[in-house]
Motif scaffolding. Sequence first.
Motif, short mmCIF file in Angstrom:
data_model
loop_
_atom_site.label_atom_id
_atom_site.label_comp_id
_atom_site.label_asym_id
_atom_site.label_seq_id
_atom_site.Cartn_x
_atom_site.Cartn_y
_atom_site.Cartn_z
N GLU A 188 -25.16 30.03 39.74
CA GLU A 188 -25.59 31.09 38.73
C GLU A 188 -26.07 32.11 39.16
O GLU A 188 -25.70 33.65 39.83
N GLN B 236 -25.69 24.10 38.78
CA GLN B 236 -25.24 25.37 37.72
C GLN B 236 -26.45 26.38 38.19
O GLN B 236 -25.61 28.24 37.90
N LEU B 237 -27.70 26.14 38.37
CA LEU B 237 -28.60 27.71 38.10
C LEU B 237 -28.15 27.82 40.22
O LEU B 237 -28.14 29.42 40.27
N HIS C 31 -31.90 25.30 28.90
CA HIS C 31 -32.04 26.05 29.58
C HIS C 31 -31.45 24.73 30.92
O HIS C 31 -32.03 24.20 31.04
N PRO C 32 -30.06 25.52 31.70
CA PRO C 32 -29.83 26.48 31.94
C PRO C 32 -28.42 26.38 30.71
O PRO C 32 -27.86 25.33 30.32
N CYS D 185 -27.23 18.22 37.74
CA CYS D 185 -26.77 18.70 37.63
C CYS D 185 -26.86 20.64 36.96
O CYS D 185 -26.56 21.47 37.61
N GLU D 186 -28.59 20.42 36.43
CA GLU D 186 -28.34 22.10 35.88
C GLU D 186 -28.82 22.06 37.40
O GLU D 186 -28.82 24.21 37.41
N ASN E 233 -25.64 27.84 29.88
CA ASN E 233 -23.99 27.92 29.96
C ASN E 233 -23.75 26.08 30.59
O ASN E 233 -22.99 26.33 30.67
N LEU E 234 -25.00 26.11 31.12
CA LEU E 234 -24.56 24.48 31.30
C LEU E 234 -24.88 23.55 29.91
O LEU E 234 -23.27 23.21 29.91
#
Lengths: 329, 329
Positions: free
Chosen positions: A157, A153-154, B31-32, A149-150, B34-35
């Motif tokens: 972004e 998201q990155l 971090h992240p 998931c991280e 906004n996640l």
Amino acid sequence: MLINTKEQMYTVFELQQLIEQAIPKIEYPSHPKNLYAPLTYIMNLGGKRLRPALVLITTDMFKGDIMEAMPAALAIETFHNFTLIHDDIMDNAPLRRGKLTVHEKWGTNNAILSGDVMMVEANKQLAQVDSSILKDVLNTFNATAQGVCEGQQLDMEFETRDNVSITEYIDMIRLKTAVLVGGAMKLGAIIAKASPEHATHIYDFGENLGIAFQLQDDILDVYGDPEKFGKQVGGDIKSNKKTFLLLSLQQRLSSEDQLVLEDQFTNETASKVQNVTNLYNQYQIKELATAEMQHYLAKAFDALDQIDIPEIQKAQLVQLANELMNRER
Amino acid sequence: MLINTKEQMYTVFELQQLIEQAIPKIEYPSHPKNLYAPLTYIMNLGGKRLRPALVLITTDMFKGDIMEAMPAALAIETFHNFTLIHDDIMDNAPLRRGKLTVHEKWGTNNAILSGDVMMVEANKQLAQVDSSILKDVLNTFNATAQGVCEGQQLDMEFETRDNVSITEYIDMIRLKTAVLVGGAMKLGAIIAKASPEHATHIYDFGENLGIAFQLQDDILDVYGDPEKFGKQVGGDIKSNKKTFLLLSLQQRLSSEDQLVLEDQFTNETASKVQNVTNLYNQYQIKELATAEMQHYLAKAFDALDQIDIPEIQKAQLVQLANELMNRER
């Protein structure tokens, strides 16, 4: 039954076959029909089944019972396909393996919810593992799922940022792609009751292999044989995707060539792929990316070397890694 | 520490306070940014914390250690809030508890992904329970999560169907709302090492209470005191929501009144709520809905009666159920 009493290891092909046979047998509830139909649909779109195969290969490598590892292997494949459903919504992708994506076929709301319930299905499969290792299995799986998931998201972004560093990029692909490869292998090790040290080393092998794999994907997007590469060659270039190649090029460009590249970002004609590839050639970006890939591949094999089991037990894994790294698609 | 050595039970208020204190202490990765920011945001929007409180009340009722139940209580609240994030996307809702919904504040893609990682966080919290009961806890939680997804799917599908039966409606609210109430209580029972029979009875209590609760919500939407009801009175009528009241009315209408109702479906003026309420009054739909609610409440208390523990241990639960059923908002 398929308990491995034979001296020989299962081949990668045999394990992939076992997974191919197991997947159509997964039973989802029949009601509500439109909630579960997308699960059957995406699970049967095909693919190389590499991630679940890696669970089984690792269990076999540590002399565990591969049928005991099957629920975790299916959980990994189910989780992976859940991420594909949601990623395709976020990427607004019309097609997946040449077929309509779930959200195109069933609508976005249905696709969100089918993805959600698919994650629950992955957890249900995982909960079938032996109670004695369940907590360890869950902790590994949850850390993996979180990383994926991280990474997504990155990745999202980065699309709107213009100062992404190479370090950040490697960390993104590590999370989005490599953590799942490492996690799959660690699950296989835990199920085979391998020592915690072995489980850590095989995780490191998988994570570094995953990074190398993604870097090679970046290279193949530009330099793959159009006849053999599954996707359209130059797809990343057309969409201005911030790959290792593009980020490395941007670091090296003369100010003059910087303008040449910037012009290409808005170039909508067929010449774009060739023009950017010319810049890559001029700055020897392919060689740079290949060296980076080799670096992570070497790290992977270093980790594998730390595992003190007979080399013959590692043979299938080594062969698979070499095949993956010499692929053309 | 808060291990219950005292003879008295914890009050509902005390348990809600414990949860209120625990929620801001949950640490998500930074971090992240906004996640994870949406997780902190939605978890701290408030609410009555009924679902996690029910986990703790049940553990306490069966003389278990409520602090051992806290991870499961937080998992239930985290899961519930994950469903709110995704439901708000599907319902296109601008506000939640008077504040911007996650997708309005961070965008839809971010909200999908924050929801996904929030589900992983719920699983991480759940994995903290004692290994001896972990499999049972997971099976209960996964069945609950699956039911909630199925209920949301049915709720969405009902919007575009015009032949929804009362039986289907009750089954939908059972899945969407009541299964989580029952599941929360069953988790509390498992953690207190209650017998499987007790766990089943308390699940049945919770599920039937949940159905009664949702039926009352349908009634309050029309007949709630505007001063006290949290939401706008008549919201369901304005959106032509197929509630127990509307479906029951449609079964009973004369063909003449059928046309009166159909006219209201497209009525955009302020008179709509009063006009439909008049039909409800004319056909005594409030009485019908109240009887149905009482039916499920009686089933809930029948299940509770099956549990052979001192009545004093059930006192907090009985009080809470009565408060919920006499609420005005």
